[in-house]
Design a protein around this motif. Structure first.
Motif, PDB file in Angstrom:
ATOM      1  N   VAL A 187      27.687   6.155  52.567  1.00 36.67           N
ATOM      2  CA  VAL A 187      26.833   5.448  51.605  1.00 36.67           C
ATOM      3  C   VAL A 187      27.511   5.386  50.246  1.00 36.67           C
ATOM      4  CG1 VAL A 187      24.663   5.593  50.316  1.00 36.67           C
ATOM      5  CG2 VAL A 187      24.663   5.891  52.794  1.00 36.67           C
ATOM      6  N   SER A 188      28.115   6.490  49.820  1.00 40.17           N
ATOM      7  CA  SER A 188      28.823   6.506  48.537  1.00 40.17           C
ATOM      8  C   SER A 188      29.985   5.529  48.529  1.00 40.17           C
ATOM      9  CB  SER A 188      29.344   7.909  48.230  1.00 40.17           C
ATOM     10  OG  SER A 188      28.283   8.802  48.063  1.00 40.17           O
ATOM     11  N   MET A 189      30.715   5.461  49.634  1.00 39.87           N
ATOM     12  CA  MET A 189      31.847   4.536  49.719  1.00 39.87           C
ATOM     13  C   MET A 189      31.372   3.082  49.661  1.00 39.87           C
ATOM     14  SD  MET A 189      34.223   6.472  52.523  1.00 39.87           S
ATOM     15  CE  MET A 189      35.466   5.198  52.595  1.00 39.87           C
ATOM     16  N   VAL A 190      30.301   2.759  50.352  1.00 39.24           N
ATOM     17  CA  VAL A 190      29.772   1.391  50.355  1.00 39.24           C
ATOM     18  C   VAL A 190      29.251   1.018  48.970  1.00 39.24           C
ATOM     19  CG1 VAL A 190      27.942  -0.085  51.287  1.00 39.24           C
ATOM     20  CG2 VAL A 190      29.296   1.346  52.823  1.00 39.24           C
ATOM     21  N   LEU A 191      28.517   1.939  48.331  1.00 37.04           N
ATOM     22  CA  LEU A 191      28.016   1.669  46.982  1.00 37.04           C
ATOM     23  C   LEU A 191      29.161   1.531  45.981  1.00 37.04           C
ATOM     24  CD1 LEU A 191      24.877   3.986  46.782  1.00 37.04           C
ATOM     25  CD2 LEU A 191      24.941   1.482  46.894  1.00 37.04           C
TER      26      LEU A 191
ATOM     27  N   LEU B  64      28.679  13.276  56.300  1.00 38.48           N
ATOM     28  CA  LEU B  64      29.361  12.016  56.572  1.00 38.48           C
ATOM     29  C   LEU B  64      28.501  10.806  56.189  1.00 38.48           C
ATOM     30  CD1 LEU B  64      31.989  10.860  57.571  1.00 38.48           C
ATOM     31  CD2 LEU B  64      31.038  10.807  59.870  1.00 38.48           C
ATOM     32  N   PRO B  65      27.183  10.792  56.503  1.00 42.06           N
ATOM     33  CA  PRO B  65      26.371   9.649  56.062  1.00 42.06           C
ATOM     34  C   PRO B  65      26.344   9.480  54.542  1.00 42.06           C
ATOM     35  CG  PRO B  65      25.198  10.859  57.756  1.00 42.06           C
ATOM     36  CD  PRO B  65      26.407  11.669  57.390  1.00 42.06           C
ATOM     37  N   ALA B  66      26.241  10.584  53.811  1.00 42.26           N
ATOM     38  CA  ALA B  66      26.240  10.493  52.341  1.00 42.26           C
ATOM     39  C   ALA B  66      27.583   9.968  51.842  1.00 42.26           C
ATOM     40  CB  ALA B  66      25.942  11.858  51.720  1.00 42.26           C
TER      41      ALA B  66
ATOM     42  N   TYR C 218      38.774  13.186  53.153  1.00 40.31           N
ATOM     43  CA  TYR C 218      39.003  14.499  53.752  1.00 40.31           C
ATOM     44  C   TYR C 218      38.500  15.613  52.833  1.00 40.31           C
ATOM     45  CZ  TYR C 218      41.525  18.606  55.378  1.00 40.31           C
ATOM     46  OH  TYR C 218      41.845  19.868  55.805  1.00 40.31           O
ATOM     47  N   LEU C 219      38.864  15.536  51.560  1.00 44.23           N
ATOM     48  CA  LEU C 219      38.440  16.572  50.620  1.00 44.23           C
ATOM     49  C   LEU C 219      36.924  16.611  50.458  1.00 44.23           C
ATOM     50  CD1 LEU C 219      41.160  16.170  47.860  1.00 44.23           C
ATOM     51  CD2 LEU C 219      40.905  18.068  49.467  1.00 44.23           C
ATOM     52  N   GLY C 220      36.284  15.458  50.448  1.00 40.28           N
ATOM     53  CA  GLY C 220      34.841  15.416  50.289  1.00 40.28           C
ATOM     54  C   GLY C 220      34.093  15.941  51.489  1.00 40.28           C
ATOM     55  N   VAL C 221      34.510  15.535  52.684  1.00 35.27           N
ATOM     56  CA  VAL C 221      33.775  15.913  53.893  1.00 35.27           C
ATOM     57  C   VAL C 221      34.118  17.330  54.328  1.00 35.27           C
ATOM     58  CG1 VAL C 221      33.466  15.378  56.343  1.00 35.27           C
ATOM     59  CG2 VAL C 221      33.513  13.534  54.681  1.00 35.27           C
ATOM     60  N   VAL C 222      35.388  17.700  54.309  1.00 37.64           N
ATOM     61  CA  VAL C 222      35.806  18.998  54.848  1.00 37.64           C
ATOM     62  C   VAL C 222      35.675  20.115  53.818  1.00 37.64           C
ATOM     63  CG1 VAL C 222      37.759  20.274  55.825  1.00 37.64           C
ATOM     64  CG2 VAL C 222      37.340  17.911  56.521  1.00 37.64           C
ATOM     65  N   HIS C 223      36.202  19.901  52.610  1.00 38.52           N
ATOM     66  CA  HIS C 223      36.227  20.998  51.636  1.00 38.52           C
ATOM     67  C   HIS C 223      34.957  21.103  50.812  1.00 38.52           C
ATOM     68  CE1 HIS C 223      40.262  22.398  52.353  1.00 38.52           C
ATOM     69  NE2 HIS C 223      40.666  21.136  52.424  1.00 38.52           N
TER      70      HIS C 223
END
Length: 80
Positions: free
Chosen positions: A46-50, A41-43, A31-36
């Motif tokens: 990708v970061s979560m998968v890596l 969302l794609p980045a 939430y903090l990364g995408v909203v704030h």
């Protein structure tokens, strides 16, 4: 794992502790990364998968390196 049943009891956790503890933390970071921080969302995905891949391989490597290491000598055996 341990000779003492009392100590062994503290080395085990129920499987539900992982989602209960890390689920909200992961959702808060998402939430903090995408909203704030306005990270796309794609980045973020990708970061979560890596991150998951990196952690999995690192944990496997450390497990093989440290937990299956057989030290030489009595001192090494005692410390291990």
């Amino acid at each position: 794992m341990f000779e003492s049943p009392f100590i062994d009891r503290f080395s085990r956790t129920h499987w539900s502790m992982v989602p209960i503890l890390f689920g909200p933390a992961m959702l808060a970071c998402l939430y903090l990364g995408v909203v704030h921080r306005h990270v796309s969302l794609p980045a973020t995905v990708v970061s979560m998968v890596l991150g998951l891949l990196t952690w999995t391989l690192t944990e496997y490597w450390l497990h093989r390196l440290l937990f299956h290491w057989e030290p030489a000598g009595r001192f090494g055996e005692r410390m291990h």
